[in-house]
Design a protein around this motif. Structure first.
Motif, mmCIF file in Angstrom:
data_model
loop_
_atom_site.group_PDB
_atom_site.id
_atom_site.type_symbol
_atom_site.label_atom_id
_atom_site.label_comp_id
_atom_site.label_asym_id
_atom_site.label_seq_id
_atom_site.Cartn_x
_atom_site.Cartn_y
_atom_site.Cartn_z
ATOM 1 N N GLY A 201 0.813 -1.213 0.000
ATOM 2 C CA GLY A 201 0.000 0.000 0.000
ATOM 3 C C GLY A 201 0.846 1.262 0.000
ATOM 4 O O GLY A 201 0.378 2.331 -0.410
ATOM 5 N N ILE A 202 2.092 1.126 0.437
ATOM 6 C CA ILE A 202 3.008 2.284 0.436
ATOM 7 C C ILE A 202 3.192 2.783 -0.991
ATOM 8 O O ILE A 202 3.007 3.965 -1.277
ATOM 9 C CB ILE A 202 4.358 1.922 1.086
ATOM 10 C CG1 ILE A 202 4.153 1.636 2.579
ATOM 11 C CG2 ILE A 202 5.377 3.036 0.871
ATOM 12 C CD1 ILE A 202 5.376 1.044 3.264
ATOM 13 N N ALA A 203 3.552 1.879 -1.894
ATOM 14 C CA ALA A 203 3.767 2.262 -3.297
ATOM 15 C C ALA A 203 2.486 2.803 -3.920
ATOM 16 O O ALA A 203 2.521 3.757 -4.697
ATOM 17 C CB ALA A 203 4.295 1.078 -4.094
ATOM 18 N N LYS A 204 1.358 2.202 -3.566
ATOM 19 C CA LYS A 204 0.072 2.640 -4.116
ATOM 20 C C LYS A 204 -0.329 4.027 -3.610
ATOM 21 O O LYS A 204 -1.036 4.761 -4.295
ATOM 22 C CB LYS A 204 -1.021 1.638 -3.767
ATOM 23 C CG LYS A 204 -0.842 0.301 -4.436
ATOM 24 C CD LYS A 204 -1.892 -0.686 -3.957
ATOM 25 C CE LYS A 204 -1.651 -2.056 -4.562
ATOM 26 N NZ LYS A 204 -2.595 -3.058 -4.045
ATOM 27 N N GLY B 115 1.541 8.138 -5.325
ATOM 28 C CA GLY B 115 1.007 9.024 -6.368
ATOM 29 C C GLY B 115 -0.081 9.957 -5.858
ATOM 30 O O GLY B 115 0.028 11.185 -6.010
ATOM 31 N N PRO B 116 -1.137 9.414 -5.223
ATOM 32 C CA PRO B 116 -2.198 10.292 -4.713
ATOM 33 C C PRO B 116 -1.702 11.294 -3.665
ATOM 34 O O PRO B 116 -2.137 12.439 -3.642
ATOM 35 C CB PRO B 116 -3.211 9.323 -4.102
ATOM 36 C CG PRO B 116 -2.981 8.028 -4.798
ATOM 37 C CD PRO B 116 -1.508 8.003 -5.117
ATOM 38 N N ILE B 117 -0.778 10.848 -2.820
ATOM 39 C CA ILE B 117 -0.253 11.775 -1.806
ATOM 40 C C ILE B 117 0.548 12.883 -2.475
ATOM 41 O O ILE B 117 0.389 14.063 -2.136
ATOM 42 C CB ILE B 117 0.594 11.031 -0.754
ATOM 43 C CG1 ILE B 117 -0.297 10.103 0.078
ATOM 44 C CG2 ILE B 117 1.332 12.019 0.140
ATOM 45 C CD1 ILE B 117 0.462 9.174 1.004
ATOM 46 N N MET B 118 1.416 12.530 -3.408
ATOM 47 C CA MET B 118 2.227 13.548 -4.083
ATOM 48 C C MET B 118 1.346 14.576 -4.787
ATOM 49 O O MET B 118 1.648 15.770 -4.770
ATOM 50 C CB MET B 118 3.191 12.894 -5.084
ATOM 51 C CG MET B 118 4.327 12.116 -4.443
ATOM 52 S SD MET B 118 5.465 13.113 -3.443
ATOM 53 C CE MET B 118 6.362 13.978 -4.722
ATOM 54 N N THR C 62 8.293 21.941 3.601
ATOM 55 C CA THR C 62 9.359 20.963 3.435
ATOM 56 C C THR C 62 9.242 20.340 2.052
ATOM 57 O O THR C 62 8.175 19.848 1.698
ATOM 58 C CB THR C 62 9.249 19.845 4.504
ATOM 59 O OG1 THR C 62 9.307 20.428 5.803
ATOM 60 C CG2 THR C 62 10.354 18.816 4.346
ATOM 61 N N PRO C 63 10.305 20.381 1.273
ATOM 62 C CA PRO C 63 10.234 19.753 -0.046
ATOM 63 C C PRO C 63 9.933 18.258 0.096
ATOM 64 O O PRO C 63 10.550 17.569 0.902
ATOM 65 C CB PRO C 63 11.628 19.972 -0.633
ATOM 66 C CG PRO C 63 12.212 21.090 0.160
ATOM 67 C CD PRO C 63 11.594 21.012 1.523
ATOM 68 N N VAL C 64 8.988 17.774 -0.668
ATOM 69 C CA VAL C 64 8.605 16.363 -0.617
ATOM 70 C C VAL C 64 9.008 15.709 -1.928
ATOM 71 O O VAL C 64 8.671 16.189 -3.005
ATOM 72 C CB VAL C 64 7.085 16.203 -0.377
ATOM 73 C CG1 VAL C 64 6.707 14.729 -0.328
ATOM 74 C CG2 VAL C 64 6.666 16.906 0.908
ATOM 75 N N THR C 65 9.739 14.621 -1.786
ATOM 76 C CA THR C 65 10.150 13.833 -2.946
ATOM 77 C C THR C 65 9.587 12.425 -2.778
ATOM 78 O O THR C 65 9.166 12.034 -1.683
ATOM 79 C CB THR C 65 11.682 13.745 -3.039
ATOM 80 O OG1 THR C 65 12.167 13.021 -1.888
ATOM 81 C CG2 THR C 65 12.326 15.123 -3.090
ATOM 82 N N TYR C 66 9.597 11.667 -3.858
ATOM 83 C CA TYR C 66 9.162 10.273 -3.747
ATOM 84 C C TYR C 66 10.036 9.532 -2.734
ATOM 85 O O TYR C 66 9.546 8.693 -1.974
ATOM 86 C CB TYR C 66 9.187 9.576 -5.106
ATOM 87 C CG TYR C 66 7.960 9.887 -5.934
ATOM 88 C CD1 TYR C 66 6.794 9.145 -5.765
ATOM 89 C CD2 TYR C 66 7.956 10.927 -6.855
ATOM 90 C CE1 TYR C 66 5.657 9.427 -6.512
ATOM 91 C CE2 TYR C 66 6.828 11.220 -7.599
ATOM 92 C CZ TYR C 66 5.681 10.468 -7.418
ATOM 93 O OH TYR C 66 4.553 10.759 -8.147
ATOM 94 N N ALA C 67 11.321 9.848 -2.695
ATOM 95 C CA ALA C 67 12.242 9.157 -1.784
ATOM 96 C C ALA C 67 11.922 9.461 -0.323
ATOM 97 O O ALA C 67 11.803 8.540 0.498
ATOM 98 C CB ALA C 67 13.688 9.544 -2.105
ATOM 99 N N ASN C 68 11.774 10.767 0.030
ATOM 100 C CA ASN C 68 11.537 11.055 1.445
ATOM 101 C C ASN C 68 10.113 10.687 1.871
ATOM 102 O O ASN C 68 9.876 10.315 3.009
ATOM 103 C CB ASN C 68 11.939 12.475 1.844
ATOM 104 C CG ASN C 68 11.147 13.579 1.203
ATOM 105 O OD1 ASN C 68 10.077 13.377 0.628
ATOM 106 N ND2 ASN C 68 11.683 14.797 1.286
ATOM 107 N N LEU D 133 6.500 6.952 4.857
ATOM 108 C CA LEU D 133 5.440 5.943 4.852
ATOM 109 C C LEU D 133 5.939 4.587 5.344
ATOM 110 O O LEU D 133 5.213 3.865 6.033
ATOM 111 C CB LEU D 133 4.827 5.820 3.462
ATOM 112 C CG LEU D 133 3.980 7.003 3.007
ATOM 113 C CD1 LEU D 133 3.542 6.830 1.559
ATOM 114 C CD2 LEU D 133 2.783 7.202 3.919
ATOM 115 N N GLN D 134 7.183 4.228 5.014
ATOM 116 C CA GLN D 134 7.737 2.976 5.515
ATOM 117 C C GLN D 134 7.847 3.002 7.036
ATOM 118 O O GLN D 134 7.527 2.025 7.711
ATOM 119 C CB GLN D 134 9.105 2.693 4.887
ATOM 120 C CG GLN D 134 9.020 2.271 3.445
ATOM 121 C CD GLN D 134 10.371 2.191 2.758
ATOM 122 O OE1 GLN D 134 11.335 2.852 3.145
ATOM 123 N NE2 GLN D 134 10.444 1.383 1.705
#
Length: 117
Positions: free
Chosen positions: A78-81, A84-87, A96-102, A107-108
């Motif tokens: 569900g983390i990967a899913k 996209g919607p969160i971004m 705070t800059p948000v990236t897919y990595a952070n 989420l992990q």
């Protein structure tokens, strides 16, 4: 606790559309922005802690509330899913800059119930 909003949020989660963490976060933000002077010591007076984060931890422990997203039934994939919607929902002026990595790291940690510093 002498805060009727917080008591209600603890005793009837979601009944009035807010969780205990939302009530405390609102109080913390109000105190930090200077909008509400008496709220500046809210976390320390209600939870006997130095800050709102520690107060939420004390509240979670007192309620024996689940700590991890997995405890609420979120599968690890569900983390990967959710990325996209969160971004898409993050405002452009987020402080705070948000990236897919952070966001993935956050989420992990939330999925596992690990503290995030």
């Amino acid at each position: 606790m002498d805060d009727p909003d917080l008591v209600d949020a603890v005793q009837r989660p979601g009944a009035r559309g807010r969780s205990a963490s939302q009530v405390v976060a609102f109080r913390r933000n109000a105190a930090q922005s200077g909008r509400c002077g008496k709220e500046a010591v809210y976390a320390s007076t209600v939870f006997h802690t130095e800050d709102a984060s520690a107060g939420l931890g004390a509240l979670r422990q007192a309620l024996d509330a689940p700590r991890a997203l997995r405890d609420y039934g979120m599968p690890e994939d569900g983390i990967a899913k959710a990325l996209g919607p969160i971004m898409k929902a993050i405002p452009a002026n987020n402080p705070t800059p948000v990236t897919y990595a952070n966001l993935t790291m956050l989420l992990q940690a939330a999925w596992a119930g690990d503290p995030v510093n």
